[in-house]
Design a protein around this motif. Structure first.
Motif, short mmCIF file in Angstrom:
data_model
loop_
_atom_site.label_atom_id
_atom_site.label_comp_id
_atom_site.label_asym_id
_atom_site.label_seq_id
_atom_site.Cartn_x
_atom_site.Cartn_y
_atom_site.Cartn_z
N TRP A 193 0.83 -1.21 0.00
CA TRP A 193 0.00 0.00 0.00
C TRP A 193 0.86 1.26 0.00
N GLN A 194 0.53 2.21 -0.88
CA GLN A 194 1.10 3.55 -0.86
C GLN A 194 0.22 4.43 0.00
N HIS A 195 0.82 5.38 0.71
CA HIS A 195 0.01 6.18 1.63
C HIS A 195 0.29 7.67 1.46
N SER A 196 -0.69 8.46 1.82
CA SER A 196 -0.57 9.92 1.87
C SER A 196 -1.60 10.41 2.89
N THR A 197 -1.51 11.68 3.24
CA THR A 197 -2.42 12.23 4.24
C THR A 197 -2.94 13.60 3.80
N ILE A 198 -4.08 13.95 4.35
CA ILE A 198 -4.69 15.27 4.16
C ILE A 198 -4.95 15.86 5.54
N ASN A 199 -4.68 17.13 5.71
CA ASN A 199 -5.05 17.87 6.91
C ASN A 199 -5.91 19.04 6.49
N LEU A 200 -7.21 18.93 6.70
CA LEU A 200 -8.13 19.94 6.18
C LEU A 200 -7.80 21.33 6.71
N ALA A 201 -7.46 21.41 8.00
CA ALA A 201 -7.22 22.72 8.60
C ALA A 201 -6.01 23.41 7.98
N LYS A 202 -4.98 22.63 7.65
CA LYS A 202 -3.77 23.22 7.08
C LYS A 202 -3.84 23.32 5.56
N ASP A 203 -4.41 22.32 4.90
CA ASP A 203 -4.43 22.30 3.44
C ASP A 203 -5.49 23.22 2.85
N TYR A 204 -6.58 23.47 3.60
CA TYR A 204 -7.67 24.31 3.10
C TYR A 204 -8.11 25.28 4.20
N ALA B 120 -10.11 26.09 8.53
CA ALA B 120 -9.15 26.40 9.59
C ALA B 120 -9.68 26.00 10.96
N ASN B 121 -11.00 26.03 11.13
CA ASN B 121 -11.61 25.67 12.41
C ASN B 121 -12.18 24.26 12.42
N ALA B 122 -11.78 23.45 11.45
CA ALA B 122 -12.25 22.06 11.45
C ALA B 122 -11.72 21.34 12.69
N TYR B 123 -12.62 20.77 13.46
CA TYR B 123 -12.23 20.14 14.73
C TYR B 123 -12.21 18.62 14.60
N TRP B 124 -13.29 18.05 14.06
CA TRP B 124 -13.35 16.61 13.80
C TRP B 124 -13.56 16.37 12.31
N PHE C 176 -17.02 12.62 4.03
CA PHE C 176 -16.66 12.47 5.44
C PHE C 176 -17.49 13.45 6.27
N THR C 177 -17.53 13.23 7.56
CA THR C 177 -18.25 14.12 8.47
C THR C 177 -17.29 15.17 9.03
N VAL C 178 -17.75 16.40 9.11
CA VAL C 178 -16.95 17.49 9.68
C VAL C 178 -17.73 18.16 10.81
N LYS C 179 -17.01 18.42 11.89
CA LYS C 179 -17.52 19.29 12.96
C LYS C 179 -16.53 20.44 13.11
N PHE C 180 -17.05 21.66 13.10
CA PHE C 180 -16.20 22.82 13.27
C PHE C 180 -16.08 23.18 14.76
N ARG C 181 -15.02 23.86 15.09
CA ARG C 181 -14.71 24.17 16.49
C ARG C 181 -15.83 24.96 17.17
N ASP C 182 -16.46 25.84 16.44
CA ASP C 182 -17.48 26.72 17.02
C ASP C 182 -18.90 26.28 16.71
#
Length: 633
Positions: free
Chosen positions: A124-135, A140-144, A163-169
């Motif tokens: 398996w090849q792998h990579s990652t995404i970080n929504l808060a940093k990449d977008y 920026a306030n993506a918590y979950w 995917f499911t997103v919950k924002f910090r506020d």
């Protein structure tokens, strides 16, 4: 159309049909999951695989060890909620997972997703995404960022990750989505809102049937004040992955109307069948169950359980071909952890893991030692999820065999506790009697002393209802089996009160009345053990708390017993004690546990020890001398 063109057209059609037939000729299933009962949270949050030929009976690959290390493929050090998808192109497979380590960070923010791609299901090849940093503009306030999944959009000819997103506020949980880029290493562009359920939603899984997309997810119902009053599995439908989605407010799972909670819904079609399986994780109960449907609207009312040798949390299933089945087995089934051989250097005899509640059986020139397993050092309670088996021919060189039995092998054992057991041989089979805290005493059976063992009854042999003189919930524990010279098997058990009964020759049914042991000075706590020497019967048992081991003698297995005193004093650094007594190659041995592995040892992290047992001329037993030197043969 001339003849040549017709031949070419037919050849293309047949080729396409052949390819489709090849793609659909699935002979088994692959389950991607993370664990619920590993030794610690960090080892749970890893990618694991299991296989099945019928989608009901499952076998963990790699001995239920991870197939990839989360430290290597994730940002957080953990993965949860893996979703596996077969690509549209031949020999392409994708996995997406929540990039989250609750072991390291608890339930704090996790804005990441892990992406995996393979051309053979093994590498398996792998990579990652970080929504808060990449977008950061939108997220920026993506918590979950929870439970990502992938589906092929046939109109766009791209793979959509949702995917499911919950924002910090904001406590609202909504589904967002974005198309994967060409090499499946990230998104094409910033994710957008895909579906917003009225009262929020998590753990979505989309499947296409008859012109509609069906989105199954964990939803809930809230009152006018925003308080959740009900939750369970719901669905929404749409003619397009972009929506609009029509929300159904009916609950599908069988548990929505009671307090049993479910999540992690996942749906897949059975091979060569029109039937679909909707499975879900009963996370607070330690169970994984499913319901069936043919139209994805109407589901069977009664849930069914899988048979498995692992305890999955949120996961997903795809169909696999025989070639893929064989490839997976070759890679991970044939390299299961085999027996380990090591030398014992005194007491405790095992120092690489915590073991407790010994039971021993001698077969020819081999001593088989069965133990409980305290999962970690420094535990604050009795966390025991499986049992262990060891063997020796000389009391010094020991073989540790693969895990023979887990508490999850007993579907009825809702306690989730793998308490003390005892193994007996009868008619060429080996019966392992186990206790489960408050769920009762069960029986597992195997054709080999090392196992693996399987539940022999599908229900408890004994429960608290059989403990007629007891009122507390853990009364039905600590089974001990004794087979007399006449071949009659007996079972003894109990906590606070000592019970006994005959067993039938089949070893899985009580024969006659359940009785109690009582005699003068009998202060019974737990851990009964019966053995016989010459014409005398010996009952040893734990007494008091912290526990010592006392004993009594009788001329009959049913007594009357006469108290003879304390045999073993408090075993260091452990409130409990539990003994096995056996004869092996002309010597008698006393096997027990203490908290002797420092610095993490203790009453909840115990270790097996062995010392010699000796008799006086009158048949009484000399007090046990506990040593660090131990024994050897």
């Amino acid at each position: 159309m001339n003849f040549l063109k017709l031949k070419i057209f037919i050849a293309l059609v047949l080729s396409a049909c052949s390819l489709n037939a090849q793609k659909s000729k699935f002979e088994g299933y692959l389950f991607a999951y993370f664990e619920g009962t590993a030794e610690n949270r960090k080892s749970e949050e890893q990618l694991r695989f299991a296989i099945s030929d019928d989608a009901i009976n499952w076998k963990a690959l790699n001995n239920n060890n991870p197939i990839l290390n989360s430290d290597d493929i994730s940002q957080s050090g953990g993965i949860r909620d893996p979703h596996i998808l077969r690509g549209e192109e031949e020999n392409t497979y994708f996995i997406v997972a929540t990039d989250m380590s609750t072991a390291a960070n608890g339930w704090k923010e996790n804005p990441g997703i892990v992406l995996l791609k393979s051309d053979n299901l093994v590498d398996w090849q792998h990579s990652t995404i970080n929504l808060a940093k990449d977008y950061p503009v939108k997220f920026a306030n993506a918590y979950w960022v929870w439970a990502p999944q992938t589906i092929y959009d046939s109109k766009a000819k791209k793979y959509l990750i949702y995917f499911t997103v919950k924002f910090r506020d904001d406590d609202k949980l909504d589904f967002y989505s974005a198309y994967a880029n060409a090499d499946f290493s990230g998104f094409e562009s910033e994710p957008t809102l895909m579906y917003s359920a009225k009262d929020g939603a998590i753990d979505g899984d989309i499947i296409y049937k008859d012109g509609k997309y069906h989105l199954f997810y964990k939803g809930n119902t809230k009152d006018k004040n925003g308080k959740e009053i009900k939750n369970g599995i719901k669905q929404a439908t749409s003619k397009s992955l972009q929506g609009p989605w029509k929300e159904s407010f009916e609950y599908i799972d069988a548990y929505a109307n009671n307090k049993t909670t479910v999540e992690g819904s996942s749906v897949f079609k059975l091979n060569n069948s029109e039937e679909y399986i909707l499975m879900y994780d009963l996370y607070s109960s330690g169970r994984y169950e499913f319901q069936r449907s043919r139209d994805l609207y109407h589901f069977t009312e009664k849930p069914e359980s899988f048979t498995k040798d692992f305890n999955p949390r949120h996961g997903s299933v795809i169909g696999i071909t025989q070639n893929e089945f064989d490839k997976l087995k070759k890679k991970w089934l044939n390299i299961q952890e085999g027996p380990k051989v090591f030398e014992s250097h005194g007491n405790p005899i095992f120092t690489h893991k915590y073991t407790a509640d010994p039971a021993a059986l001698v077969i020819d020139n081999t001593l088989w030692l069965y133990t409980g397993h305290d999962f970690e050092g420094g535990q604050k309670g009795y966390k025991m999820k499986d049992w262990c088996v060891f063997s020796t021919t000389d009391m010094q060189t020991w073989t540790e065999h693969p895990v023979p039995l887990k508490i999850t092998d007993f579907s009825w054992a809702k306690s989730g506790d793998a308490y003390a057991g005892h193994v007996a041989e009868r008619n060429g089979k080996y019966y392992w009697y186990i206790s489960t805290n408050w769920s009762g005493i069960g029986v597992a059976v195997s054709d080999k002393p090392e196992g693996p063992f399987k539940d022999a009854l599908g229900k408890p042999l004994l429960t608290n209802d059989d403990c007629f003189a007891s009122t507390h919930s853990w009364a039905c524990i600590d089974p001990a089996i004794f087979i007399d010279n006449d071949g009659q098997p007996w079972i003894f058990w109990g906590n606070g009160q000592c019970y006994y009964a005959k067993l039938k020759d089949n070893m899985v049914e009580v024969d006659g009345t359940i009785k109690q042991i009582n005699f003068e000075s009998f202060e019974f706590t737990e851990a009964p053990w019966i053995h016989k020497r010459k014409d005398k019967y010996y009952l040893t048992y734990a007494t008091g708390f912290p526990e010592k081991i006392a004993y009594a003698m009788a001329d009959s297995v049913e007594g009357p017993y006469v108290y003879k005193g304390i045999l073993n004093e408090i075993a260091g650094n452990s409130n409990t004690n539990h003994q096995a007594i056996i004869d092996f190659k002309g010597e008698s041995y006393f096997i027990y546990h203490n908290g002797g592995i420092q610095t993490d040892g203790g009453s909840f992290s115990r270790s097996i020890c062995i010392d010699k047992l000796e008799y006086n001329d009158d048949g009484t037993i000399k007090p046990i001398v506990m040593t660090t030197k131990g024994v050897s043969k």
